[in-house]
Design a protein around this motif. Structure first.
Motif, PDB file in Angstrom:
ATOM      1  N   ALA A 139       0.825  -1.212   0.000  1.00  0.00           N
ATOM      2  CA  ALA A 139       0.000   0.000   0.000  1.00  0.00           C
ATOM      3  C   ALA A 139       0.857   1.259   0.000  1.00  0.00           C
ATOM      4  CB  ALA A 139      -0.918  -0.016   1.213  1.00  0.00           C
ATOM      5  N   GLU A 158       1.691   1.989  -3.513  1.00  0.00           N
ATOM      6  CA  GLU A 158       0.497   2.448  -4.206  1.00  0.00           C
ATOM      7  C   GLU A 158       0.183   3.883  -3.831  1.00  0.00           C
ATOM      8  OE1 GLU A 158      -2.476  -0.506  -3.223  1.00  0.00           O
ATOM      9  OE2 GLU A 158      -1.178  -2.030  -4.129  1.00  0.00           O
ATOM     10  N   SER A 197       2.630   6.211  -5.481  1.00  0.00           N
ATOM     11  CA  SER A 197       2.438   6.436  -6.908  1.00  0.00           C
ATOM     12  C   SER A 197       1.123   7.175  -7.167  1.00  0.00           C
ATOM     13  CB  SER A 197       2.555   5.132  -7.704  1.00  0.00           C
ATOM     14  OG  SER A 197       1.379   4.410  -7.614  1.00  0.00           O
ATOM     15  N   ASP A 198       0.116   6.962  -6.285  1.00  0.00           N
ATOM     16  CA  ASP A 198      -1.110   7.754  -6.397  1.00  0.00           C
ATOM     17  C   ASP A 198      -0.822   9.232  -6.189  1.00  0.00           C
ATOM     18  OD1 ASP A 198      -2.543   5.544  -6.890  1.00  0.00           O
ATOM     19  OD2 ASP A 198      -3.503   5.395  -4.913  1.00  0.00           O
ATOM     20  N   MET A 232       3.353  -6.102  -5.807  1.00  0.00           N
ATOM     21  CA  MET A 232       4.011  -4.807  -5.577  1.00  0.00           C
ATOM     22  C   MET A 232       5.093  -4.579  -6.628  1.00  0.00           C
ATOM     23  SD  MET A 232       6.155  -3.723  -2.233  1.00  0.00           S
ATOM     24  CE  MET A 232       7.092  -5.220  -2.370  1.00  0.00           C
TER      25      MET A 232
END
Lengths: 264, 290
Positions: free
Chosen positions: A163, A166, A169-170, B1
């Motif tokens: 996460a 993520e 990169s978000d 990932m």
């Protein structure tokens, strides 16, 4: 259940294990103890003295060997860790079947018998007309540093929460910026621990070094082997004790970085 | 990932291919060459002499006969590795199980205690046994003080074995510990509660759970032990020439690189065969190690 049938307590296992620990440490203790012997004969105790440590510090051949070993170990562990770090990131991105193959391939330096690697690498360098010296030592050491550095880096990578990446990169991080600002800092414990392990492995290597070193690049283990060949002496005990000290210090550092990476 | 592309692995893969693959190809190539001028390197000719020499000998009259000298060296290296593995198992198994039964907070420290000798220079660890086993060493003088005259210990096969067990013991303890530590003792207790005798519990419940660890430990000891160099060299004296020492001699004093290369390939083949034969076992082992 009855006390006599506890599966955790087998008769005799405690004493056997304590004996095994004694077996592991007594020889090291003997080496350390005799390094403080004032006499010139290893196992005839003539009183406490640091005279052999002074000899270690004063002898230029010891100093030269230590210097060669340190330079090789720093260069090889740095190069090996950098390659292992990239490899660990690449392996994560691989398709299912690729990653065990890549890990297996990178572990081959551990599977090939050391003597085969030693003579093979020597022959290889002779064929390529590489002059034996620091460069050949660093090249050969880097190869076996990679699998040792890879282990803790991959372990650390597996622990991380996907996460985080993520989220990063978000929030717009990508490419090199993601690597420098997110991935790298999170991987630091694994990288440090990997680099330290690679460093000791390089520092301690005898056999491969003996084959690929040149006449002016005698590493500490090569030097020590020559001394041992000429017979036991308290000087060897003193050098060994110092080497042991470095190993324990580096391992402790690696253990602490490992501890710091576990709970959060 | 995903934090990068798989191409990031290519520098390391390329480097290993160069530094492991290159030498392997070169020793195969060198094993098929004539001896070099003065015995250093190899000559220009192609020949299978090196392989012939592994199994045959030629006397002065030119008679060719089977010669098992070199194969026997290989065989005694395998036997020494097997003996090392068995002794290490006998010492390492109880140690690993004992560690797994210590209080949780002590276990990492005990594992570290096994790990420190493992990371210590093999040269230093082998030298320690020279000091202990020599004629004027602490062992001999200790027994001497109580009137017991010990036979010579250094430069014997026994000394080599002790040094090998000492070197490889951590390889045995760590994987067995990893398996034993995962064992859920409640299952064994359930077995006892349901009326199984302790011996049956040990054989049918405990053993199958730790077996992968034992298999892994045995492989991790046996494989590097076959090619051990320092212990036979420094502790065995001239009495225990093992395959690694023989190979080293061909590249050193004996000056016969092609023959040394052929011996290296023999050792590599033996190790590969052991790995293939143990593949099923190794698959179990991977479960423990990963």
């Amino acid at each position: 259940m009855t006390g006599q049938a506890d599966t955790r307590r087998y008769p005799g296992i405690g004493p056997a294990a304590r004996l095994a620990f004694a077996f592991l440490y007594a020889p090291l203790a003997v080496v350390v103890a005799y390094s403080f012997n004032s006499g010139p004969i290893v196992s005839r105790w003539e009183g406490f003295s640091l005279v052999w440590y002074r000899e270690v510090l004063e002898r230029s051949d010891v100093r030269d060997a230590v210097w060669v070993s340190l330079r090789v170990a720093v260069a090889a562990s740095a190069a090996g860790t950098a390659l292992a770090l990239l490899a660990a990131l690449g392996i994560v991105a691989m398709v299912r079947r690729g990653s065990p193959l890549a890990v297996g391939f990178l572990s081959t330096p551990l599977l090939v018998p050391e003597i085969v690697t030693a003579v093979g690498t020597l022959s290889f360098f002779v064929l390529l007309d590489f002059e034996r010296g620091m460069t050949t030592l660093v090249l050969a050491h880097t190869a076996f540093c990679i699998p040792f550095a890879l282990l803790p880096i991959r372990a650390r990578l597996a622990e991380l929460d996907p996460a985080v990446f993520e989220a990063a990169s978000d929030l717009g991080a990508s490419g090199f910026r993601l690597f420098r600002r997110v991935t790298l800092p999170l991987l630091v414990p694994g990288i440090v621990s990997g680099a330290l392990l690679a460093f000791i492995i390089s520092l301690d290597d005898y056999l491969i070094s003996a084959f690929v070193a040149g006449p002016t690049s005698t590493t500490l283990p090569i030097f020590l082997f020559g001394l041992i060949r000429r017979g036991a002496s308290p000087l060897i005990n003193a050098v060994s004790t110092l080497l042991l000290l470095v190993t324990v210090a580096v391992l402790t550092a690696s253990y602490i970085t490992g501890k710091w990476r576990k709970p959060k | 990932m995903r934090v990068g592309t798989r191409w990031l692995a290519s520098p390391a893969l390329g480097f290993i291919a160069f530094m492991v693959g290159g030498p392997m190809v070169v020793i195969v190539w060198y094993s098929l060459r004539t001896r070099g001028p003065g015995g250093v390197g190899v000559g220009d000719g192609l020949t299978v002499d090196a392989y012939e020499r592994l199994v045959v000998t030629e006397d002065f009259a030119g008679n060719v006969g089977f010669d098992s000298t070199y194969l026997e060296v290989m065989w005694s290296s395998i036997l020494l590795a097997a003996a090392t593995m068995l002794v290490a198992l006998a010492v390492g198994f109880p140690t690993a199980v004992w560690i797994s039964n210590r209080p949780r907070h002590l276990q990492p420290l005990l594992v570290l205690a096994v790990t420190i000798p493992f990371w210590t220079s093999i040269l230093v660890r082998t030298y320690a046994w020279i000091v202990i086993l020599r004629e004027t060493g602490p062992l001999a003088s200790g027994f001497d003080a109580v009137g017991i005259d010990l036979p010579r210990m250094l430069n014997t096969r026994g000394a080599t074995l002790v040094g090998m067990v000492y070197t490889f013991l951590p390889f045995m303890v760590l994987p067995i510990y990893a398996a034993a530590e995962r064992f859920d003792h409640r299952i064994a207790e359930a077995g006892l509660d349901l009326g199984a005798t302790p011996a049956v519990v040990l054989r049918k419940i405990v053993w199958p759970s730790v077996r992968p660890g034992v298999v892994a430990g045995c492989l991790l000891v046996f494989i590097p032990a076959i090619g051990a160099f320092l212990q036979p060299e420094l502790l065995g004296g001239g009495r225990s020439l093992m395959i690694a020492n023989l190979i080293q001699q061909q590249f050193g004093a004996s000056r016969n690189w092609p023959f040394g290369s052929a011996l290296a390939i023999l050792l590599l083949v033996v190790v590969t065969v052991v790995l293939v034969v143990a593949r099923r076992a190794a698959r179990e082992a991977r479960v423990v190690l990963s």
